[in-house]
Design a protein around this motif. Sequence first.
Motif, PDB file in Angstrom:
ATOM      1  N   ILE A   1     -48.543 -12.793   3.590  1.00  0.00           N
ATOM      2  CA  ILE A   1     -48.232 -14.136   3.629  1.00  0.00           C
ATOM      3  C   ILE A   1     -46.910 -13.588   2.824  1.00  0.00           C
ATOM      4  N   GLU A   2     -45.274 -14.258   3.103  1.00  0.00           N
ATOM      5  CA  GLU A   2     -44.411 -14.654   3.049  1.00  0.00           C
ATOM      6  C   GLU A   2     -43.934 -16.300   2.554  1.00  0.00           C
ATOM      7  N   SER A   3     -42.663 -16.161   1.566  1.00  0.00           N
ATOM      8  CA  SER A   3     -42.696 -17.544   0.995  1.00  0.00           C
ATOM      9  C   SER A   3     -41.301 -16.820  -0.025  1.00  0.00           C
ATOM     10  N   GLY A   4     -40.633 -18.193  -0.241  1.00  0.00           N
ATOM     11  CA  GLY A   4     -39.170 -17.556  -0.841  1.00  0.00           C
ATOM     12  C   GLY A   4     -38.270 -19.157  -1.325  1.00  0.00           C
ATOM     13  N   LYS A   5     -37.628 -18.779  -1.560  1.00  0.00           N
ATOM     14  CA  LYS A   5     -36.243 -19.943  -2.007  1.00  0.00           C
ATOM     15  C   LYS A   5     -35.179 -19.452  -0.976  1.00  0.00           C
TER      16      LYS A   5
ATOM     17  N   ARG B   1     -36.275 -19.255   2.447  1.00  0.00           N
ATOM     18  CA  ARG B   1     -36.988 -18.466   3.552  1.00  0.00           C
ATOM     19  C   ARG B   1     -37.989 -18.932   4.202  1.00  0.00           C
ATOM     20  N   GLU B   2     -37.963 -18.799   5.711  1.00  0.00           N
ATOM     21  CA  GLU B   2     -39.027 -19.551   5.814  1.00  0.00           C
ATOM     22  C   GLU B   2     -39.964 -18.705   6.195  1.00  0.00           C
ATOM     23  N   PRO B   3     -40.975 -19.847   5.312  1.00  0.00           N
ATOM     24  CA  PRO B   3     -42.985 -19.318   5.243  1.00  0.00           C
ATOM     25  C   PRO B   3     -43.347 -18.600   6.157  1.00  0.00           C
TER      26      PRO B   3
ATOM     27  N   ASP C   1     -46.743 -17.237   7.681  1.00  0.00           N
ATOM     28  CA  ASP C   1     -48.305 -16.653   7.790  1.00  0.00           C
ATOM     29  C   ASP C   1     -48.426 -15.836   9.268  1.00  0.00           C
TER      30      ASP C   1
ATOM     31  N   ASP D   1     -50.200 -21.296  11.239  1.00  0.00           N
ATOM     32  CA  ASP D   1     -49.749 -22.031  10.353  1.00  0.00           C
ATOM     33  C   ASP D   1     -50.398 -22.112   8.850  1.00  0.00           C
TER      34      ASP D   1
END
Length: 529
Positions: free
Chosen positions: A408-412, A414-416, A418, A438
Amino acid sequence: MDNTRAVELYDTTLRDGTQGEKINLSVQDKLLIAEKLDEFGADYIEGGWPSSNPKDEEFFTKAKKLNFRNARLAAFGSTARKLDNILNDPNLNGLLNSETPVITIFGKTWKAHSDRSLGISDEENAELIRQSVTRLKNEGREVLFDAEHFFDGYKDNPAFAMNMLLSAEEAGADRLVLCDTNGGSLPHEIHEIVTEVAASTSIPLGIHAHNDSELAVANSLTALRAGAMHVQGTVNGIGERCGNANLISIIPNVILKMDGRFCHRLQLKNLTSLSKFVYEILNLPPDTKAPFVGRSAFAHKGGIHVSAVLKESALYEHIDPTTVGNRQRVLVSELAGQSNIRYKARELGITLPEDNAELFRTIVSRIKKLEHEGFQFDVAEASFELLLRQEMGQFNPFFEIIESKVHIESGKNREPVDQALLKVEVNDEIELTAADGDGPVNALDKALRKALRTFYPEIRNIRLVDYKVRVLEERKGTSAKVRVLIETSNGENTWSTVGVSTNIIDASLQALSDSLNYFLFSCREKAEA
């Protein structure tokens, strides 16, 4: 109660029930509950207020495709707002556009509301009711008139309340439903008023009670005794403030205690499962102390009680619990759970051996252990069936998940992302797959299907239609166990599976695996039949 007349069962779980605090239903949730209510034998299912929100409008559009065997679908709304705009009233037109065979509208029958809330004369209020009912009847609909705040209105000004009621009757209303909207009336008041109204009207009366004084069930039963033949309420009594009349309590009282009957033959043995089904859809814990259907309703712990119950159940049980699909529980006893397991097995068409005590003890022990860990098989019958068949040597998993990873990647700004990676073994072959999704669960679902499609192409025809997570040990915070319930469909049938873990990904993977295994097992059984 006139036992020569059948009682009409009107369910408003999908409309009035959703007005309760912490109650939220998706369109898919409402469709599932509607199908379950129809299967149970409800006469009317009130689906919502089509002019009030897009969700209810979508529900009515999709509900047209449901093939109800028992119930008639009802749309709910108010009378027209203005006398000079009856034909173009948006509420009435919204009700008609829902294309339901039944329409329920409410009107003011308490003079205080007519004067202060609507700010209109008595004659104008009566005419609004009359013309609204007439408009709907002219379109060929069955029309039920909910006399809002009727009991408060009748106690305040009987003449006004009756005049509003008779306006609906004169316009052709099919039912007059007397509403204890504030839930403050007492049973003796309900009996007196319903008796008086029944003597002054010629069409069937209904009762719609709220539970603000914890008397909604008692008031509903009293109204039926006084002459009403139509009862409204919700499953588990959910609803605004303190809730609506609980149909789960009303139904067995009418049938088992009042010698009454409903228009359709209700599946009384499915009462407990209906209650649990709705709780699970709502993602709420069942009320263990609920009369008739609660886990504790027929549970015995005291030594004297247990001794007496084992000799004759009726000594400490007001009904046979199996009549409502519940079971007797003897706490701290090896007997607890056996009857329930045998009952569910018979329901699924599985014959448990009578002469293999060791096998049965193993099954009971395993199920009790899993239920203690948080599994709930009443709402996950596919997982329950796989467990039984596996213990009996009738089922082996079609695949085994050797390893799983979720990225899982997420951040300001940045496109998430999964992504799930799976190592799956099928027939001694290892498949390595990866898939984006999703959310992590969707990624796992896609990766698992991708790994299995080559071996089992039939899984292309199934899809996940519902996914729910419930925290089982809330006090443990983020370290608590969760239960994941998954609903899957192949377009013809749906089945439910369950997983439990302190890791939501692991619990989801358990439920997904059971879902696919159950489908593949069913396909094999069908091919061999």
